[in-house]
Design a protein around this motif. Structure first.
Motif, PDB file in Angstrom:
ATOM      1  N   THR A 145       0.827  -1.199   0.000  1.00 52.48           N
ATOM      2  CA  THR A 145       0.000   0.000   0.000  1.00 52.48           C
ATOM      3  C   THR A 145       0.864   1.253   0.000  1.00 52.48           C
ATOM      4  O   THR A 145       0.505   2.269  -0.596  1.00 52.48           O
ATOM      5  N   VAL A 146       2.005   1.185   0.653  1.00 51.61           N
ATOM      6  CA  VAL A 146       2.966   2.293   0.635  1.00 51.61           C
ATOM      7  C   VAL A 146       3.711   2.314  -0.699  1.00 51.61           C
ATOM      8  O   VAL A 146       3.907   3.372  -1.295  1.00 51.61           O
ATOM      9  N   ALA A 147       4.116   1.131  -1.177  1.00 54.04           N
ATOM     10  CA  ALA A 147       4.822   1.045  -2.464  1.00 54.04           C
ATOM     11  C   ALA A 147       3.972   1.603  -3.593  1.00 54.04           C
ATOM     12  O   ALA A 147       4.478   2.311  -4.480  1.00 54.04           O
ATOM     13  N   SER A 148       2.681   1.307  -3.570  1.00 54.02           N
ATOM     14  CA  SER A 148       1.775   1.803  -4.601  1.00 54.02           C
ATOM     15  C   SER A 148       1.743   3.324  -4.627  1.00 54.02           C
ATOM     16  O   SER A 148       1.759   3.952  -5.693  1.00 54.02           O
ATOM     17  N   GLU A 149       1.705   3.922  -3.451  1.00 53.56           N
ATOM     18  CA  GLU A 149       1.674   5.382  -3.367  1.00 53.56           C
ATOM     19  C   GLU A 149       3.012   5.980  -3.794  1.00 53.56           C
ATOM     20  O   GLU A 149       3.060   7.049  -4.415  1.00 53.56           O
ATOM     21  N   LEU A 150       4.097   5.303  -3.488  1.00 55.08           N
ATOM     22  CA  LEU A 150       5.423   5.757  -3.936  1.00 55.08           C
ATOM     23  C   LEU A 150       5.517   5.749  -5.458  1.00 55.08           C
ATOM     24  O   LEU A 150       6.030   6.692  -6.073  1.00 55.08           O
ATOM     25  N   ILE A 151       5.027   4.680  -6.069  1.00 58.75           N
ATOM     26  CA  ILE A 151       5.049   4.575  -7.531  1.00 58.75           C
ATOM     27  C   ILE A 151       4.204   5.688  -8.151  1.00 58.75           C
ATOM     28  O   ILE A 151       4.567   6.261  -9.179  1.00 58.75           O
TER      29      ILE A 151
ATOM     30  N   ILE B 263      21.999   6.060   5.585  1.00 58.34           N
ATOM     31  CA  ILE B 263      20.990   6.517   4.632  1.00 58.34           C
ATOM     32  C   ILE B 263      19.735   6.953   5.391  1.00 58.34           C
ATOM     33  O   ILE B 263      19.524   6.534   6.531  1.00 58.34           O
ATOM     34  N   PRO B 264      18.891   7.788   4.788  1.00 54.84           N
ATOM     35  CA  PRO B 264      17.644   8.174   5.458  1.00 54.84           C
ATOM     36  C   PRO B 264      16.746   6.963   5.708  1.00 54.84           C
ATOM     37  O   PRO B 264      16.641   6.066   4.863  1.00 54.84           O
ATOM     38  N   VAL B 265      16.098   6.943   6.865  1.00 55.89           N
ATOM     39  CA  VAL B 265      15.175   5.869   7.239  1.00 55.89           C
ATOM     40  C   VAL B 265      13.834   6.502   7.609  1.00 55.89           C
ATOM     41  O   VAL B 265      13.767   7.382   8.462  1.00 55.89           O
ATOM     42  N   ILE B 266      12.777   6.036   6.959  1.00 55.37           N
ATOM     43  CA  ILE B 266      11.444   6.584   7.170  1.00 55.37           C
ATOM     44  C   ILE B 266      10.524   5.484   7.674  1.00 55.37           C
ATOM     45  O   ILE B 266      10.507   4.388   7.125  1.00 55.37           O
ATOM     46  N   GLY B 267       9.735   5.792   8.700  1.00 52.96           N
ATOM     47  CA  GLY B 267       8.702   4.877   9.176  1.00 52.96           C
ATOM     48  C   GLY B 267       7.330   5.372   8.763  1.00 52.96           C
ATOM     49  O   GLY B 267       7.205   6.382   8.063  1.00 52.96           O
ATOM     50  N   VAL B 268       6.289   4.689   9.209  1.00 53.00           N
ATOM     51  CA  VAL B 268       4.932   5.037   8.790  1.00 53.00           C
ATOM     52  C   VAL B 268       4.082   5.619   9.910  1.00 53.00           C
ATOM     53  O   VAL B 268       2.946   6.035   9.664  1.00 53.00           O
ATOM     54  N   ILE B 269       4.606   5.669  11.137  1.00 49.73           N
ATOM     55  CA  ILE B 269       3.781   6.098  12.262  1.00 49.73           C
ATOM     56  C   ILE B 269       3.617   7.614  12.316  1.00 49.73           C
ATOM     57  O   ILE B 269       2.496   8.126  12.389  1.00 49.73           O
TER      58      ILE B 269
ATOM     59  N   ALA C 150       4.673   8.710   1.515  1.00 49.71           N
ATOM     60  CA  ALA C 150       5.277   8.963   0.200  1.00 49.71           C
ATOM     61  C   ALA C 150       5.627  10.431   0.027  1.00 49.71           C
ATOM     62  O   ALA C 150       6.667  10.782  -0.544  1.00 49.71           O
ATOM     63  N   ARG C 151       4.760  11.307   0.521  1.00 52.25           N
ATOM     64  CA  ARG C 151       5.026  12.749   0.434  1.00 52.25           C
ATOM     65  C   ARG C 151       6.286  13.111   1.234  1.00 52.25           C
ATOM     66  O   ARG C 151       7.112  13.921   0.802  1.00 52.25           O
ATOM     67  N   GLU C 152       6.435  12.503   2.401  1.00 49.73           N
ATOM     68  CA  GLU C 152       7.611  12.772   3.229  1.00 49.73           C
ATOM     69  C   GLU C 152       8.879  12.244   2.569  1.00 49.73           C
ATOM     70  O   GLU C 152       9.930  12.888   2.616  1.00 49.73           O
TER      71      GLU C 152
END
Length: 272
Positions: A16-22, A89-95, A212-214
């Motif tokens: 669901t995150v990958a889809s938004e990234l694409i 490298i930058p690391v991003i979570g979803v919370i 994805a925006r972040e």
């Protein structure tokens, strides 16, 4: 910068995150790894989740990724600080992105959160929400049956509806929330059922869009966005049943996967 973005999840939920990234970053290449064999992470002890997460991270680091996206709420809750402290490298979570999106939407400052046992027990969402606005009232609920249901590809029909209804009933009956955070990236795959059960008056928040925006903002700030002309070729890896993963991924991404492969993380023989 022509390096891929790495995305890890305990299973198919991170799609669901990958889809938004694409959608938001169509030039970027993704390498996705879902640990479907050992999903869900929610009921597992913290140290086990940390160990499994690092196994996935090590695999992706060998793929020369430029950013790591932890698209699993339980892994984010348990490992984000450690990963950021140890990786260059930058690391991003979803919370945090999910919390910010919910605060933007709520009118009565009553926010519900559903997730796995691990995510709910960590209190990561209440901490994130109340660090932004201390007046937010958080009602969180563990829904241990939802992620396994999604992993099995059970996304529609009466059986799926009954599982969602029984899972959300304590939250639905108890409080007057106007916003609900899907605190597990598996849950957007059954968002329509969740919306039907919780009611149309409740804003249902998936963290994918905000995450994805972040990611876009951070890559731009670090001058790591890809600006060339090559067509991105995404790679997908799973530790579990390939046909189940492919079926759900094709349905969710609405495009052919291209490269997809089953791997064994315990072998520790990661080929570049």
């Amino acid at each position: 910068m022509d390096q891929p973005i790495g995305v890890i999840d305990s299973g198919v939920g991170g799609l669901t995150v990958a889809s938004e990234l694409i959608r938001q970053l169509p030039k970027e290449q993704l390498i996705y790894l879902g640990d479907t064999l050992r999903c869900p992470y929610g009921p597992r002890p913290k140290q086990e989740v940390v160990e499994y997460t690092w196994e996935m991270v090590d695999f992706l680091l060998n793929k020369n990724i430029k950013m790591l996206v932890v698209a699993c709420n339980t892994a984010t809750a348990y490992t984000l600080d450690e990963l950021r402290a140890n990786l260059s490298i930058p690391v991003i979570g979803v919370i945090q992105p999910g919390a910010r999106a919910a605060i933007k939407m709520t009118n009565n400052r009553r926010i519900g959160v559903i997730g796995t046992e691990g995510t709910i027990n960590s209190k990561a969402y209440p901490l994130a929400l109340q660090s932004i606005n201390s007046n937010i009232v958080v009602n969180d609920l563990a829904c241990p049956k939802l992620a396994p249901m999604v992993e099995e590809g059970n996304l529609t029909g009466s059986e799926a509806y009954d599982i969602v209804y029984q899972s959300l009933k304590p939250l639905k009956d108890k409080n007057h929330i106007d916003t609900l955070i899907l605190g597990c990236t598996h849950y957007p795959l059954v968002k329509d059922l969740i919306q039907e059960v919780i009611g149309k008056h409740v804003h249902v928040i998936s963290s994918g869009e905000e995450t994805a925006r972040e990611i876009s903002t951070i890559l731009s700030f670090n001058k790591k966005l890809y600006n060339g002309t090559r067509i991105p070729k995404h790679q997908f890896f799973t530790t579990g049943r390939l046909h189940v993963f492919e079926s759900i991924a094709n349905k969710w991404l609405q495009q052919p996967l291209g490269f997809v492969k089953n791997i064994n993380l315990s072998e520790k023989s990661f080929n570049k």
